[in-house]
Motif scaffolding. Sequence first.
Motif, short mmCIF file in Angstrom:
data_model
loop_
_atom_site.label_atom_id
_atom_site.label_comp_id
_atom_site.label_asym_id
_atom_site.label_seq_id
_atom_site.Cartn_x
_atom_site.Cartn_y
_atom_site.Cartn_z
N UNK A 27 -5.28 12.29 18.95
CA UNK A 27 -4.92 13.12 17.73
C UNK A 27 -3.76 12.82 16.97
N UNK A 28 -2.53 12.42 17.65
CA UNK A 28 -1.53 11.71 16.94
C UNK A 28 -1.53 10.56 16.10
N UNK A 29 -2.24 9.79 16.59
CA UNK A 29 -2.41 8.43 15.89
C UNK A 29 -3.28 8.51 14.83
N UNK A 30 -4.72 9.22 14.93
CA UNK A 30 -5.62 9.29 14.12
C UNK A 30 -5.61 10.37 12.94
N UNK A 31 -5.06 11.34 13.60
CA UNK A 31 -5.05 12.56 12.68
C UNK A 31 -3.82 13.11 12.21
N UNK A 36 1.02 12.82 8.21
CA UNK A 36 2.72 12.87 7.99
C UNK A 36 2.87 11.73 6.89
N UNK A 37 2.36 10.54 7.06
CA UNK A 37 2.68 9.52 6.01
C UNK A 37 2.17 10.14 4.61
N UNK A 43 7.21 12.25 -0.91
CA UNK A 43 8.30 12.58 -1.05
C UNK A 43 9.47 11.43 -1.02
N UNK A 44 9.00 10.15 -1.12
CA UNK A 44 9.64 8.98 -1.15
C UNK A 44 10.57 8.52 -2.16
N UNK A 45 10.22 8.96 -3.45
CA UNK A 45 11.00 8.95 -4.46
C UNK A 45 11.67 10.47 -4.86
N UNK A 249 0.17 9.26 -6.76
CA UNK A 249 -1.11 9.37 -6.09
C UNK A 249 -0.90 10.34 -4.58
N UNK A 250 0.09 9.96 -4.00
CA UNK A 250 0.40 10.63 -2.73
C UNK A 250 0.83 12.03 -2.86
N UNK A 251 1.56 12.38 -4.16
CA UNK A 251 2.03 13.84 -4.30
C UNK A 251 0.81 14.76 -4.48
#
Lengths: 284, 220
Positions: A27-31, A36-37, A43-45, A249-251
Amino acid sequence: MADRYRNSLVEPAPIRWLLIAVTLLFLGVFLLLPLVIVFVQALSHGVAAFFGALADSDTKAAIRLTLLTAAIAVPLNTLFGVAAAWAIAKFEFRGKTLLSALIDLPFSVSPVIAGMLFVLLFGAHGWFGAWLSAHDIKIVFALPGIVLATLFVTFPFVARELIPLMQAQGTEEEQAALTLGAGGWRMFWHVTMPNIRWGLLYGVLLCNARAMGEFGAVSVLSGHIRGLTNTMPLQIEFLYNDPGAYSAAFAVASLLALLGFVTLALKNFLEWRHGDELAALRGN
Amino acid sequence: MEISIRNLGKNYGKVPALRDIRLDIASGELVALLGASGSGKTTLLRAIAGLESIDDGSIHFGDIDATRLSVQERRVGFVFQHYALFKHMNVLDNVTFGLRVRKRATRPGAAEIRRRGLELLDLVQLKGLEERFPTQLSGGQRQRVALARALAIEPRVLLLDEPFGALDAKVRKELRAWLRQLHDEIGYTTIFVTHDESEAHELADRVVTMADGCIAAAVN
């Protein structure tokens, strides 16, 4: 001492821990990690860039279009879904198996094919293309097409949720209502509806989540006109392919993911709040 | 009210379910329809209620030709084997349902509806349980709620489909005696379906035996 009479249905501790660990890891790795990423990238900028990306006029148009599409498609499919479930669960008629299979069609056909099917019907060179353009009606590359695609793809959710529920409940309560003098309408609202309301709500929430997130079928029918026929998923793809708008796009993606979270949270809240009632309805 | 059934016939596709049924039931009589499963006894009961369509014949309640009346118009009190209580309504709301769904012109006021509901619960010896939900009741209590609900509409006739079928032996015996007593008290024309011969003879004024969709015998 308690361990001496171990319950034979409970696995030994190491196996239990192994199973739990495997499940959590998966669940952690695939979902969880991908989600989270999405938010980290969004929010990286910084927060200002995040809200700046959402304030873009094309993006705002995309959000509006997605909400509008869901607002049309979800109520319609709720209506169709209840009608279809009612027909299948409570009546015997010829072709019932066929109807039941047809309801599943949108699940088994790729959404892209669903989109192309509507282009073949309503596109400029499609079956009804000439007639539509003669009457100045636009379906493909316009809102009606996007709504049609969404309707097609999200059709099974409500019906599939209700059919097993209504079949399990049978028709005796309805028959009792009839013998007591209730007309069809009263019977539906006072007897049938209260028995299916939580299942219905669940179906509607799932239908809504899919309606807002649908990409394939809508992509074929929308024409990708920015600020006009781009829905949120399409806008995300467009921004993602633009090197300068990567974090934008991620926003937008994080916003769409958030809408999904709200749906899931609502569903779990309802299950927690009315769980005993749901169990009682299913169990009797 | 008397019931008279003439030449009643029904087919499921090409299979006859009921054949040339003739049956007269006097007003206030308590009749048992006895038969094995598949004999057509439940089909006949449901046909009288209007829950099952018929292909031939007629059904009269007194002077009223009920053959073409809808279920609602027939005004029969029907009690189902598995109670068919409304799960999401409390006992009082279940009992008063038939009054609450009436058209405004013939519907009693809220206070009157409540009064009648409580009166009926008293009659079926469930006083004080009006706020309970069906799942909080025993099988015998549920079936008495179902009976009170059927009586609330002041039915022309009372039809019971294996009313004790889902109950254990002890409760069944108690309820049987109680129902006979209640019938003598309120005097509705009543038909009940059963596959239990001793139950039929103990309870009914007359036992009508069915086999293969026909009436095989009637015993007083």
